[in-house]
Design a protein around this motif. Structure first.
Motif, PDB file in Angstrom:
ATOM      1  N   ASP A 107      36.033  43.391  56.424  1.00 30.43           N
ATOM      2  CA  ASP A 107      36.019  42.159  57.218  1.00 30.43           C
ATOM      3  C   ASP A 107      36.495  42.360  58.664  1.00 30.43           C
ATOM      4  O   ASP A 107      36.802  41.384  59.363  1.00 30.43           O
ATOM      5  N   LYS A 108      36.571  43.619  59.124  1.00 26.93           N
ATOM      6  CA  LYS A 108      37.100  43.893  60.456  1.00 26.93           C
ATOM      7  C   LYS A 108      35.988  44.253  61.449  1.00 26.93           C
ATOM      8  O   LYS A 108      34.920  44.718  61.059  1.00 26.93           O
ATOM      9  N   PRO A 109      36.257  44.062  62.742  1.00 26.36           N
ATOM     10  CA  PRO A 109      35.278  44.475  63.756  1.00 26.36           C
ATOM     11  C   PRO A 109      35.290  45.996  63.942  1.00 26.36           C
ATOM     12  O   PRO A 109      35.753  46.514  64.960  1.00 26.36           O
ATOM     13  N   ILE A 110      34.830  46.671  62.929  1.00 23.45           N
ATOM     14  CA  ILE A 110      34.750  48.135  62.897  1.00 23.45           C
ATOM     15  C   ILE A 110      33.347  48.480  62.440  1.00 23.45           C
ATOM     16  O   ILE A 110      32.904  47.999  61.396  1.00 23.45           O
ATOM     17  N   ASP A 111      32.624  49.300  63.228  1.00 22.26           N
ATOM     18  CA  ASP A 111      31.232  49.611  62.876  1.00 22.26           C
ATOM     19  C   ASP A 111      31.035  51.076  62.508  1.00 22.26           C
ATOM     20  O   ASP A 111      29.885  51.530  62.382  1.00 22.26           O
ATOM     21  N   ASP A 112      32.125  51.808  62.345  1.00 22.18           N
ATOM     22  CA  ASP A 112      32.014  53.229  62.006  1.00 22.18           C
ATOM     23  C   ASP A 112      33.312  53.641  61.315  1.00 22.18           C
ATOM     24  O   ASP A 112      34.388  53.388  61.845  1.00 22.18           O
ATOM     25  N   ALA A 113      33.188  54.261  60.148  1.00 27.58           N
ATOM     26  CA  ALA A 113      34.380  54.642  59.393  1.00 27.58           C
ATOM     27  C   ALA A 113      34.239  56.055  58.848  1.00 27.58           C
ATOM     28  O   ALA A 113      33.149  56.471  58.443  1.00 27.58           O
ATOM     29  N   ILE A 114      35.357  56.773  58.863  1.00 28.05           N
ATOM     30  CA  ILE A 114      35.427  58.072  58.184  1.00 28.05           C
ATOM     31  C   ILE A 114      35.692  57.767  56.712  1.00 28.05           C
ATOM     32  O   ILE A 114      36.738  57.212  56.373  1.00 28.05           O
ATOM     33  N   VAL A 115      34.729  58.123  55.832  1.00 35.08           N
ATOM     34  CA  VAL A 115      34.851  57.741  54.428  1.00 35.08           C
ATOM     35  C   VAL A 115      35.046  58.940  53.486  1.00 35.08           C
ATOM     36  O   VAL A 115      35.244  58.752  52.289  1.00 35.08           O
ATOM     37  N   ALA A 116      34.979  60.160  54.028  1.00 34.30           N
ATOM     38  CA  ALA A 116      35.198  61.350  53.185  1.00 34.30           C
ATOM     39  C   ALA A 116      35.530  62.540  54.063  1.00 34.30           C
ATOM     40  O   ALA A 116      35.086  62.617  55.216  1.00 34.30           O
ATOM     41  N   ILE A 117      36.343  63.452  53.526  1.00 37.58           N
ATOM     42  CA  ILE A 117      36.573  64.749  54.169  1.00 37.58           C
ATOM     43  C   ILE A 117      35.669  65.751  53.457  1.00 37.58           C
ATOM     44  O   ILE A 117      35.648  65.816  52.225  1.00 37.58           O
ATOM     45  N   VAL A 118      34.904  66.506  54.236  1.00 36.40           N
ATOM     46  CA  VAL A 118      33.943  67.440  53.655  1.00 36.40           C
ATOM     47  C   VAL A 118      34.662  68.700  53.180  1.00 36.40           C
ATOM     48  O   VAL A 118      35.402  69.327  53.943  1.00 36.40           O
ATOM     49  N   ASP A 119      34.446  69.071  51.923  1.00 38.20           N
ATOM     50  CA  ASP A 119      34.981  70.337  51.397  1.00 38.20           C
ATOM     51  C   ASP A 119      33.954  71.449  51.506  1.00 38.20           C
ATOM     52  O   ASP A 119      34.256  72.551  51.937  1.00 38.20           O
ATOM     53  N   ILE A 120      32.729  71.143  51.076  1.00 37.05           N
ATOM     54  CA  ILE A 120      31.692  72.172  51.022  1.00 37.05           C
ATOM     55  C   ILE A 120      30.376  71.603  51.557  1.00 37.05           C
ATOM     56  O   ILE A 120      30.001  70.473  51.224  1.00 37.05           O
ATOM     57  N   ILE A 121      29.704  72.374  52.415  1.00 37.55           N
ATOM     58  CA  ILE A 121      28.324  72.081  52.790  1.00 37.55           C
ATOM     59  C   ILE A 121      27.464  73.206  52.234  1.00 37.55           C
ATOM     60  O   ILE A 121      27.656  74.369  52.585  1.00 37.55           O
ATOM     61  N   ILE A 155      10.887  59.425  56.117  1.00 39.44           N
ATOM     62  CA  ILE A 155      10.595  60.491  55.164  1.00 39.44           C
ATOM     63  C   ILE A 155      11.477  61.687  55.491  1.00 39.44           C
ATOM     64  O   ILE A 155      11.658  62.037  56.658  1.00 39.44           O
ATOM     65  N   GLY A 156      12.047  62.297  54.456  1.00 43.22           N
ATOM     66  CA  GLY A 156      12.868  63.479  54.671  1.00 43.22           C
ATOM     67  C   GLY A 156      12.662  64.472  53.550  1.00 43.22           C
ATOM     68  O   GLY A 156      12.008  64.180  52.546  1.00 43.22           O
ATOM     69  N   LYS A 157      13.226  65.661  53.745  1.00 41.57           N
ATOM     70  CA  LYS A 157      13.141  66.727  52.758  1.00 41.57           C
ATOM     71  C   LYS A 157      14.572  67.111  52.376  1.00 41.57           C
ATOM     72  O   LYS A 157      15.403  67.377  53.261  1.00 41.57           O
ATOM     73  N   VAL A 158      14.837  67.112  51.088  1.00 43.93           N
ATOM     74  CA  VAL A 158      16.190  67.430  50.621  1.00 43.93           C
ATOM     75  C   VAL A 158      16.448  68.915  50.838  1.00 43.93           C
ATOM     76  O   VAL A 158      15.682  69.767  50.361  1.00 43.93           O
ATOM     77  N   ILE A 159      17.515  69.240  51.588  1.00 47.92           N
ATOM     78  CA  ILE A 159      17.792  70.658  51.858  1.00 47.92           C
ATOM     79  C   ILE A 159      19.190  71.092  51.440  1.00 47.92           C
ATOM     80  O   ILE A 159      19.482  72.282  51.464  1.00 47.92           O
ATOM     81  N   GLY A 160      20.055  70.161  51.050  1.00 47.87           N
ATOM     82  CA  GLY A 160      21.399  70.600  50.696  1.00 47.87           C
ATOM     83  C   GLY A 160      22.257  69.498  50.134  1.00 47.87           C
ATOM     84  O   GLY A 160      21.781  68.396  49.837  1.00 47.87           O
ATOM     85  N   THR A 161      23.543  69.817  49.995  1.00 48.93           N
ATOM     86  CA  THR A 161      24.488  68.917  49.347  1.00 48.93           C
ATOM     87  C   THR A 161      25.824  68.982  50.076  1.00 48.93           C
ATOM     88  O   THR A 161      26.197  70.026  50.606  1.00 48.93           O
ATOM     89  N   VAL A 162      26.520  67.846  50.091  1.00 47.28           N
ATOM     90  CA  VAL A 162      27.880  67.796  50.625  1.00 47.28           C
ATOM     91  C   VAL A 162      28.837  67.483  49.472  1.00 47.28           C
ATOM     92  O   VAL A 162      28.589  66.555  48.703  1.00 47.28           O
ATOM     93  N   VAL A 163      29.903  68.276  49.365  1.00 48.41           N
ATOM     94  CA  VAL A 163      30.919  68.031  48.344  1.00 48.41           C
ATOM     95  C   VAL A 163      32.217  67.615  49.022  1.00 48.41           C
ATOM     96  O   VAL A 163      32.638  68.248  49.996  1.00 48.41           O
ATOM     97  N   SER A 164      32.822  66.545  48.508  1.00 42.74           N
ATOM     98  CA  SER A 164      34.085  66.045  49.064  1.00 42.74           C
ATOM     99  C   SER A 164      35.047  65.704  47.939  1.00 42.74           C
ATOM    100  O   SER A 164      34.645  65.101  46.940  1.00 42.74           O
ATOM    101  N   THR A 165      36.309  66.088  48.092  1.00 43.13           N
ATOM    102  CA  THR A 165      37.328  65.689  47.124  1.00 43.13           C
ATOM    103  C   THR A 165      38.055  64.441  47.611  1.00 43.13           C
ATOM    104  O   THR A 165      38.211  63.473  46.889  1.00 43.13           O
ATOM    105  N   VAL A 166      38.464  64.489  48.882  1.00 43.84           N
ATOM    106  CA  VAL A 166      39.161  63.334  49.466  1.00 43.84           C
ATOM    107  C   VAL A 166      38.111  62.390  50.017  1.00 43.84           C
ATOM    108  O   VAL A 166      37.411  62.725  50.981  1.00 43.84           O
ATOM    109  N   LYS A 167      37.992  61.220  49.403  1.00 42.81           N
ATOM    110  CA  LYS A 167      36.957  60.279  49.851  1.00 42.81           C
ATOM    111  C   LYS A 167      37.292  58.869  49.404  1.00 42.81           C
ATOM    112  O   LYS A 167      38.190  58.662  48.592  1.00 42.81           O
ATOM    113  N   ASP A 168      36.574  57.920  49.939  1.00 46.84           N
ATOM    114  CA  ASP A 168      36.767  56.540  49.522  1.00 46.84           C
ATOM    115  C   ASP A 168      36.519  56.448  48.014  1.00 46.84           C
ATOM    116  O   ASP A 168      35.517  56.965  47.507  1.00 46.84           O
ATOM    117  N   PRO A 169      37.431  55.778  47.281  1.00 51.59           N
ATOM    118  CA  PRO A 169      37.285  55.709  45.818  1.00 51.59           C
ATOM    119  C   PRO A 169      35.946  55.149  45.360  1.00 51.59           C
ATOM    120  O   PRO A 169      35.437  55.529  44.298  1.00 51.59           O
TER     121      PRO A 169
END
Lengths: 99, 99, 99, 99, 99
Positions: free
Chosen positions: D71-85, E3-17
């Motif tokens: 409900d806040k005036p926020i249009d961009d949020a960090i929602v995860a920390i990436v472990d592996i790409i 249209i897109g082509k699936v090329i990979g995956t992102v894994v995250s442990t710390v993330k929004d529940p």
């Protein structure tokens, strides 16, 4: 959000009744290093920003989540005045040192 | 919002029933200095803008916050006619001096 | 909205159940003068557009404001077939003269 | 969503009351190969990201679907920390190998 | 949609529940002719897409209209696997001929 610099104002007489009373500012987008982008947004000011202030712009439906923009045809709002930009551990901008 | 200049009109017979009656205008985006962008938006007019008027365009869900666009498949609306653009302390555009 | 030209179709068997039955069209964005952009959108057709028709595309949440797209994971919809494009006082496109 | 790298912070005193308490981070967008884009987003952190972390950014109304941004005036949020790409079958980035 | 082509995956442990359990895929945008764009989206998969599949991506609030993304901080979802792309009357892509 995006960072911008307030550079001007738009005045309109004929407009949607809901936006009567909203101050409409012209903001030049800048990158976090203060570099101009030559891109401009027109945004409703909700925090009393002045000319040359660095501000945070909030877009789309999130722009309507403030008291001054709620339920209005406004897709961009100034929601904060920037005091400090810290980048890579250095303070690149400090409003109090400028004014 | 973005600033644009009304340059034309789109007429459609076959369309979503909700947008019957909406005037659909072609607007060229301009920067605050009046420079053309060669980018165009097609927007529902809600304020009676005329050819060559400078207008404010409101996008996405915010475009539906006017009486004439409420709940309709319209993602861009003209919500104000620009009277004055003031930039860096100078009046760069004044509609009354042009017409 | 944006103007586009219908150039193709996408067929999918495995898809979200809500979009079963929706015709998914490939549309090349064009400017109001009819110039190709080499940009393409994939949109749900809600008005029975045919190949080569000029259409209006409506995006984001507004794309869900039609009967055929309501509440569905669709972010772009064809909401009108363009009959006439009038620009700077001249009729640049007239569907009846082409077909 | 987009992948970005946390590079800084924005501090504001004058701001919409709803965003008091939100940590506002500067994030440089990167492509999945780790290449910088010179594009920056300013986003509310909802997961405790640190400097140099790769993160997932979520935009527009979806950015308000977290507890800290609701409900806040926020249009961009960090929602995860990436472990592996993982890309084309290879692990291109692994946070545990860097820190 | 795009249209897109699936090329990979992102894994995250710390993330929004709320996004625990969602499979997050890296998708390269392609044009309808199959040409790469060097633009990438990170999207929640809702249809079980595999590597190299062509998929339809749905953005912003519409990305939340599926069972697996409802009410979540997700702004991009894979909502269909593309079987056939037909353009200008020719079948340019047919998944069954590739696999």
């Amino acid at each position: 959000m995006r960072i911008g610099k307030v550079i001007g104002t738009v005045v309109s007489t004929v407009k949607d009744p809901k936006i009567i009373g909203n101050v409409i500012r012209i903001v030049e987008l800048i990158d976090p290093y203060g570099k101009s982008s030559n891109e401009y947004e027109v945004a409703a000011d909700t925090v009393g920003a002045n000319k040359d202030d660095y501000v945070l712009l909030c877009k789309s439906s999130s722009a309507r989540m403030t008291k001054l923009t709620f339920d209005k045809p406004i897709d961009d709002a100034i929601v904060a005045i920037v005091d400090i930009i810290e980048l890579e551990g250095k303070e690149l901008y400090n409003k109090s040192e400028i004014s």
